[in-house]
Each structure stands twice: as C-alpha cells, then as structure tokens.
Design a protein around this motif. Structure first.
Motif, PDB file in Angstrom:
ATOM      1  N   LEU A 107       3.911   2.922   2.627  1.00  0.00           N
ATOM      2  CA  LEU A 107       3.493   2.788   4.302  1.00  0.00           C
ATOM      3  C   LEU A 107       3.484   1.429   4.536  1.00  0.00           C
ATOM      4  CD1 LEU A 107      -0.004   4.880   2.980  1.00  0.00           C
ATOM      5  CD2 LEU A 107       2.117   5.312   4.768  1.00  0.00           C
ATOM      6  N   ALA A 108       3.164   0.286   3.424  1.00  0.00           N
ATOM      7  CA  ALA A 108       2.941  -1.357   3.774  1.00  0.00           C
ATOM      8  C   ALA A 108       3.625  -1.345   2.554  1.00  0.00           C
ATOM      9  CB  ALA A 108       1.575  -1.960   3.872  1.00  0.00           C
ATOM     10  N   ASN A 132       1.113   3.406  10.668  1.00  0.00           N
ATOM     11  CA  ASN A 132       2.608   3.769  10.071  1.00  0.00           C
ATOM     12  C   ASN A 132       2.380   4.837   9.532  1.00  0.00           C
ATOM     13  OD1 ASN A 132       1.728   0.319   9.967  1.00  0.00           O
ATOM     14  ND2 ASN A 132       2.824  -0.173   7.845  1.00  0.00           N
ATOM     15  N   ARG A 133       3.894   4.730   9.387  1.00  0.00           N
ATOM     16  CA  ARG A 133       3.980   6.549   8.312  1.00  0.00           C
ATOM     17  C   ARG A 133       4.690   7.025   8.029  1.00  0.00           C
ATOM     18  NH1 ARG A 133       2.307   7.844  14.843  1.00  0.00           N
ATOM     19  NH2 ARG A 133       0.414   9.064  14.371  1.00  0.00           N
ATOM     20  N   SER A 134       4.935   7.726   6.835  1.00  0.00           N
ATOM     21  CA  SER A 134       5.629   7.682   6.119  1.00  0.00           C
ATOM     22  C   SER A 134       5.786  10.184   5.464  1.00  0.00           C
ATOM     23  CB  SER A 134       6.319   6.639   4.744  1.00  0.00           C
ATOM     24  OG  SER A 134       6.936   7.420   3.956  1.00  0.00           O
ATOM     25  N   ILE A 149       0.628  -1.130   0.429  1.00  0.00           N
ATOM     26  CA  ILE A 149       0.042   0.023   0.137  1.00  0.00           C
ATOM     27  C   ILE A 149       0.882   1.623   0.322  1.00  0.00           C
ATOM     28  CG2 ILE A 149      -1.817   1.547   1.135  1.00  0.00           C
ATOM     29  CD1 ILE A 149      -2.542  -0.882   2.144  1.00  0.00           C
ATOM     30  N   GLU A 150       0.570   2.091  -0.825  1.00  0.00           N
ATOM     31  CA  GLU A 150       1.526   3.479  -1.382  1.00  0.00           C
ATOM     32  C   GLU A 150       0.105   5.130  -1.246  1.00  0.00           C
ATOM     33  OE1 GLU A 150       5.201   1.475  -3.067  1.00  0.00           O
ATOM     34  OE2 GLU A 150       3.866   2.448  -4.235  1.00  0.00           O
ATOM     35  N   GLY A 151       0.788   5.939  -0.706  1.00  0.00           N
ATOM     36  CA  GLY A 151       0.223   6.843  -1.039  1.00  0.00           C
ATOM     37  C   GLY A 151       0.657   8.209  -0.647  1.00  0.00           C
TER      38      GLY A 151
END
Length: 833
Positions: free
Chosen positions: A564-565, A685-687, A557-559
């Motif tokens: 993220l994941a 999770n944070r980025s 998962i990316e946003g």
C-alpha cells in the motif's frame, strides 16, 4: 600558524595531526626556526600526556566505536574489548578492573597486544567494571580515558575459545565440512530410504550435469582489456556461479552415493580452478566476486572428493587454497583492518569463507592457526558490522538472508565441534529479525536493497535452519508458512531435524523493535498472515550506507498481502543510474523532503534513531529522530507513529529548520495511481482488493503533485510494474511545521484494482484524479478532527482520543485529560457520546 592556534591544536586528541601542522612540517625555509619552535613547545607541554589524549580519538566515519561503550550494559560475558589503532604503535596494553582507580589487586592487565581486540577466555564477575587501553614507550606506560560497563547476572556466557582448542576439535579424517565419515556411511547404506527426500534430487541433478559434458570455464582476461570492464566483470561472475554450483552438486552426489563418476566431474572442475592466477581477475582483493565464489565452493569440494585426488593433486589444491585464504586474511581483512573498519559488505562475507577453508586445511596448512586466530576474534567481537545484540541487519532483509545463509554454515559447523559461536547474542537473536521483518505473505522486503522482492521460501528456509539450530517453534512455523522445508543442497545435512514442533505465533508479542538498526515492525494478526496488516518504521543509526538508503523516518504499510505505502524502485545492478539516482534518495521512500531536498546519501552521518517504542496490545507507539540525516538543515525532525490494531495509523511529524524558512514535502508512494480529494485532503492508495485512505488534519493547506515512473529509468523496465509517487507540499515557507495524518487500511469487494503496465516512459507528472467514490473511505477517517489542546495536539478518531505532547512541554491537556506521555491513546474515550 599563530602560537595561540598551535596551543589550541595541542589540546586536541590527535597529536600526530598537530605535529604535521607545525611550522616544522610546513616546508618552512628556515629549518632552524622550526626546530626552535618545536623545542619551545616541548618545554611548555608534556608531550607524552598529549599522546595519552590521542588514545581516545574520535572514530572516523568508517571505524567502529570503542567497545564496551561507556556505561553500556552488556548482553554477553566477558566483553569483547575493541579500541582504535594508533599511528606508530605496534603493541597495546589493556586493563579492566572493578576498581575505578585500577588497584593492582582488582585489575587484570594484558600487555603486548598486537590486535586492537581482546576477548578474555573466561567469564568475569557480574557487576560494574572499568576498562582502558594504552601503550608503553621509553617514558613508561600511558593510558587513555576510563570507560564504565556493567555485566548483569543474566549475561550470556561467551568467553573466547583459544585457536589451538578449536583446531583440536576439528577431525583429521575426511570429510570434515558438513559431513563425517560415519554420516556418509549412513547415507550410502540407507536401505530404509530415510534420506531419499534429501539426496534424490541432488543425484538426479548430478546425472544431468554429467550428460551436459560441459566445457571447463575459461579463466577471464584481465578486466582492463575489456571495452566495458565493469559489465564484463558482472557478466562473468553471474554466469560463472551456476558452473561452480554444478561442481558442488557433483561432489555432493559422490558423498551420497560413493560413485566416483560424480567425484571425477567435481574433481575436473576443481583442478581447473586450481590453475587460475590467484592474483589475476579471480583475486579476492577486488573486484572480488570470482575469488569469493572459488574459495567458497572449492574448499568443501576439496574436502568431499579428497579420496579421489592423487598425492600431487592434493598438494596442488592445498597450495592454491592456502594462497587464496592467505590473500583474504592479509590483503583483505588485515589490510583494512576489519576489527576497526568492518563496514564493508563483501569483506564481511569472506569471514565465513576463511573459517570453512581453515577447517578444510586444518591439519595440512600450518597457516591455519594464524588465519583462525584472527578470524575467530572478528567473529567474537565486531561481527557483524551491520547489527548488534538485538539481531537486526542494517542492509535489509534480502542481504540478511543471503549473508546469514553463509555465516550460519560456520555457526552450525562449529557447534558440531563443540565451539558455541551460536551463543553470541546476535546469532541467537537474529532469527527474530527475519521472523518479524520478513513475515510470511509480505509482498515486499522493505527496507534495503532489493526491497521490491516478495518474502518467499528462501527466507523461510533460513528460518527453518535457525529453528532447527535453536529449537525455536515459531521459526519453524514461519518456514512452513512460506512453503519452506528442510534445506537441500550443501546445507541438507548440516542442520539436524528439529527437536520441537512448529507453533503458531499467536501467543508472542505482535511487534518488535530492533534498536540496533532503528527498525520497528508492527503486525495485527501474526497467526493468520493472509489477514495480517504490517507497518514498518525505520530510523537507522547506521546511516545511509552500503545496501541501505537515505530513508530515515520512513514507513511501509502492507495489508492482506498487498503493498500500500511502499519504498519504490528496483535495483537491477548495484550503483547503476536508477539505483544511485533514485533508490538511494529520500524521494523514493515515504519520508519528508525539505525544500524538495532529501537526506544526505551514502554517508554514515545521515542517520536516525528510534527514540520511543511501546506495545500496549491495542496499539503500538514509536518515534524516530531523523534530524541528523539532513545535514545541518534541520533542528528537529521527529516522526511519531501510532499503530492502532488492526488497521489505523496516526502520524505526527514535528519539524523545525535550523536556518531559513522552508517548505516541506510529505511523500507517499503506491503501486497504483493514488486518487486525491483536494478539498478534504484525503488520498487513497489501492492494491488488489485492499485500500489505504490517508487524510491530513494538519496543515490545512497543501499542494498535491503526483508522478509516475522513474528518472533514471529501470535498466529493464519489463521486469517490474510502474509505481506512483505523491507529494503533498506546504505552500508557505515556515521555520517549523507539523503534519498530522490519519490512515486506515480496508478491504473492499468487487473487481480488484487493475495493476499498471510496465514503466515505459521516464518519470512524469500526472493530473490528479479525484477519488471515484468518497463514500468508500471509512467514515472515521473523514470525521477525524483536531480538538483544543494545551502543550501539544489532540485528535478524535472515531471514539478514540489521541494526545501528542510537543517537544519541550511537560504535559498535554485536552478533553479533560492530562498526560505526560509523548503520545497517549484512550480507546473508546468518547463512547458515552
């Protein structure tokens, strides 16, 4: 061996194996007794009928399956018929017919086939067909089973082009590869500066190469003489590649300007390589990187600087290039053979080199007809080994881009000769794999080797080439979004200026399934990559092979451009300890362990498959089956994933062991330390300024453990930031287990999360940190709940109702709704509340 066992064995497919198992083959002392037993069996059974059964033996782990598959609906017309070779059989018979009984008037029969591939040179009627293959011996013709296939009316016409027709289309004048004499004249006499943007940088670089006065690259000593042969080999090809590229650049500068000083520099290097031992350290048989580099680059350079070569130099180049191409065609490709054992990465790369080399030598080397006939049949049939008609590439994005960059030189070159290889469904569809999976602004290239790299202009340049070749406006938009324009270097004049304008992908499906490689790619807003959320899900039928990992039913998962994941690790050398003991394993990916053990690694049987996929606009539902990837440990592992655009993900994991009770470990990996609220079973999770909140609705009790770093450590830990690995483990062994998780991607303001330092210590456990501000987690995630249901599960997420039907149930009931679907999404169902 007992007679009963012998009789059972005789009923199996491989009669040669049976003969090896008979007493006559087991060093029995009484030879006469063995002969008597064998003759007795001969009298009891029709041996030739048993051999006919052998025709349909099961493929080995590294072999292709029969093609067309039974009941397959084909995308192209005619089919490429592929079967498996038989020991001791030198020629085969193929029959295909619209009559299941193979009536002679409706049947095409081809005899004396020495290759286990046949592609008709004309299309056949649409409709249902039957095919079989066999051989003949002294007792007559023997055939195996009959397989059914269908040619739909809309199948792409893709008949095989005989090799003599291909060679007839290759010009005799030079240059032949990428350029024509007319094009060269246009470039050299470009008074209007039409080509300056392409040629200027190459000529400037070639000038710098001349100033280097670089010594010739010494042929390496045999690898066995090195203290560390593997590292000596790796260092050699890595440092040699720029040297050969400078040869190519010099030859291109000659093509562009006509100045012989550039040609002489390319010639100096070319002739030096012609002195190397073809069977020495630069062989293409293996280790093969040096040999591949030489044949890939020397073939076009020979073609481009041909005018400055003497008669003796031309003969020398022809002799050595012929030897290298013959080596690949016979000692590499046919020695496997590639038509039935294609699952080899480097050997697949060499297919394009043989075609390019054959074009360069088409009217000089008589062997060209033989090489091309074999190699074109590979391209028309089994190529590529890592994908099928939908265009996916099992080895991942990075290797897709690298290999497509090379093979499309052949596709585009043959297209200029009027040979329509580009019509093959794989080639015409594979751009969509790059377009969706390597979407602009993605921070990683998951899945596959080198997944840690971001999507960049290298992928964009590939999409530009495909956009040009297929007049696809969306591919051209992708190229622009990644900062890529018209290709430079050796491909600059191979691809024409596009005939269409780039188009924003706002009016096409925002997700796509690639069943051939078990990949589903889901996006929220493809028109605005910087505001896009991407969810990728893999359950790969190729298994854990080559440049792919044991990560079936894994997700990424990316946003908004942030990971993220994620899949973790960084491959710096193929097969190094970090690569083989971390990245190859399930523990490095967002999937599930059973009793802390992952899926089987490096095995074609460690496979998954996509079992459901539907895009309904507001949401995408998909599911994968990874049961087989765990060997015989599981009876079921189905992962159901619901992506609710733009930012929710719901996952239902349905697991059942095949033996004893087990514990199950649900894995989540992130680029920064993951915070946990143990009481509410929430993880964050944070980025950057983006977060992913995950909450378990089931089971109600799990133990959280978080680790940092890797064991084994990266070879060079200064190249990549640390990564974090959270495990949520069930506490009590059970025969079956269901995980139900809800996830949400959000943006937040303020300071972006601080990125971690480089991983300076091996993998170690961290103390779980509480979520610093639970109020920052979206309320809908915290209030999500399971509600009563029959025949499955139901949950409320915000105002939405989600139903999941359990395995074996005909329907699921909850909240007054009955559904027979595997997963049902009711938007704003609870709005009246």
């Amino acid at each position: 061996m007992k007679l009963k066992q012998i009789l059972q064995a005789l009923s199996q497919a491989d009669f040669c194996f049976v003969l090896r198992s008979l007493p006559i083959q087991r060093r029995i002392q009484n030879t006469f007794r063995g002969i008597v037993i064998f003759l007795l069996l001969m009298s009891l059974f029709n041996i030739h009928e048993l051999c006919a059964q052998e025709l349909d033996r099961q493929p080995l782990a590294d072999e292709v399956n029969y093609s067309p598959r039974d009941e397959e609906v084909l995308a192209s017309n005619p089919p490429a018929f592929i079967w498996l070779p038989l020991e001791g059989v030198d020629s085969y018979i193929l029959q295909y017919s619209q009559s299941p009984g193979f009536e002679s008037a409706k049947t095409t029969t081809i005899r004396d086939l020495t290759m286990t591939v046949h592609i008709p040179t004309e299309t056949i009627n649409s409709g249902k067909w039957y095919w079989r293959y066999g051989y003949s011996n002294n007792s007559g013709e023997k055939f195996g089973r009959t397989r059914l296939f269908e040619i739909p009316e809309n199948a792409v016409a893709f008949p095989f082009i005989p090799v003599d027709e291909v060679i007839a289309q290759i010009p005799k004048e030079r240059p032949r590869l990428h350029f024509t004499p007319e094009l060269v004249d246009d470039i050299r006499n470009d008074k209007e500066g039409r080509f300056t943007a392409i040629t200027e940088a190459t000529v400037t670089e070639a000038e710098a190469i001349l100033e280097m006065d670089e010594p010739l690259w010494a042929e390496p000593e045999p690898w066995a003489k090195s203290e560390n042969p593997r590292y000596a080999y790796v260092n050699e090809w890595r440092t040699m590649r720029p040297y050969t590229q400078r040869m190519v650049t010099s030859a291109l500068a000659y093509i562009y300007t006509g100045e012989e000083r550039f040609a002489m520099e390319a010639k100096r290097r070319l002739l030096h390589f012609m002195e190397w031992d073809v069977e020495g350290p630069s062989t293409s048989v293996g280790p093969d990187e040096l040999g591949m580099d030489i044949i890939e680059n020397c073939s076009p350079v020979f073609d481009w600087v041909y005018p400055v070569l003497t008669k003796e130099e031309k003969e020398k180049c022809t002799e050595v290039l012929t030897a290298r191409l013959h080596q690949i065609s016979y000692k590499v490709h046919r020695a496997r053979p590639m038509e039935t054992r294609p699952f080899a990465s480097h050997q697949g790369r060499m297919i394009g080199f043989v075609v390019e080399g054959s074009i360069a030598l088409a009217h000089e080397a008589p062997e060209v007809s033989d090489w091309l006939n074999y190699t074109l049949k590979l391209l028309w049939s089994m190529y590529p080994a890592w994908g099928y008609t939908e265009g996916g590439w099992s080895e991942g994005i990075h290797y897709w881009r690298g290999y497509m960059d090379k093979i499309f030189r052949v596709v585009a070159q043959l297209d200029k000769f009027g040979i329509p290889l580009k019509d093959k469904p794989f080639f015409s569809n594979t751009g969509y794999y790059g377009f969706y999976a390597a979407f602009p602004n993605r921070p990683t290239q998951s899945f596959g080797d080198l997944h840690e790299l971001p999507v960049n202009e290298n992928v964009g340049r590939m999409l530009y080439k495909l956009g040009s070749l297929y007049s696809n406006p969306y591919f051209l938009w992708h190229a622009g979004a990644t900062g890529a324009g018209h290709p430079t270097g050796r491909d600059a004049f191979l691809y024409d200026q596009p005939k269409v304008e780039a188009k924003v992908p706002s009016d096409i499906p925002q997700s796509r399934v690639f069943n051939d490689i078990g990949l589903v790619v889901m996006h929220s807003n493809m028109a605005e990559p910087e505001n896009n959320v991407s969810v990728l899900f893999q359950s790969n039928p190729f298994g854990a092979l080559s440049h792919n990992f044991a990560c079936q039913n894994a997700f990424v998962i990316e946003g908004y451009g942030e990971p993220l994941a994620m899949s973790t690790g960084s491959r710096q050398l193929y097969g190094c300890p970090h690569h083989s003991e971390w990245m190859w394993h399930t523990k490095a990916h967002n999937s599930i362990l059973v009793d802390n053990e992952g899926q089987v690694i490096r095995n074609s049987a460690s496979k998954g498959k996509i079992i459901n996929y539907e895009d309904n606009g507001d949401f995408v539902y998909t599911a994968g089956d990874a049961t087989q990837a765990y060997g015989d440990r599981l009876e079921r592992f189905h992962r159901h994933m619901l992506y609710i655009r733009p930012d929710y993900v719901v996952i239902v994991d349905d697991l059942k062991t095949s033996g004893e009770k087990s514990t199950f470990q649900w894995l989540l990996h992130g680029p920064t330390e993951i915070q946990v609220d143990k009481e509410n079973l929430v993880m964050v999770n944070r980025s950057g300024n983006v977060s992913l909140a995950t909450r378990f609705l089931a089971p109600q009790q799990v133990d959280f453990i978080q680790h940092s770093g890797f064991t084994p450590q990266l070879e060079d830990s200064t190249k990549w930031r640390n990564q974090f690995h959270l495990t949520a483990s069930t506490t009590n062994p059970e025969k079956s287990m269901r995980f139900v998780t809800v996830m949400k991607v959000d943006q937040f303001s303020g300071e972006p999360v601080k990125m971690p330092d480089f991983p300076t210590t091996p993998r170690h456990q961290l103390e779980i940190k509480n979520i610093d501000n639970l109020a920052s987690v979206d309320e809908s995630v915290l209030q999500a709940e399971m509600i009563d249901a029959e025949g499955g599960l139901a949950l409320r997420l915000g105002n939405n109702l989600i139903l999941w039907k359990e395995s074996g149930a005909s329907q699921v009931k909850a909240a007054g709704v009955t559904s027979g679907k595997n997963m049902e999404f009711k938007k704003d169902f609870f709005q009246a509340d």
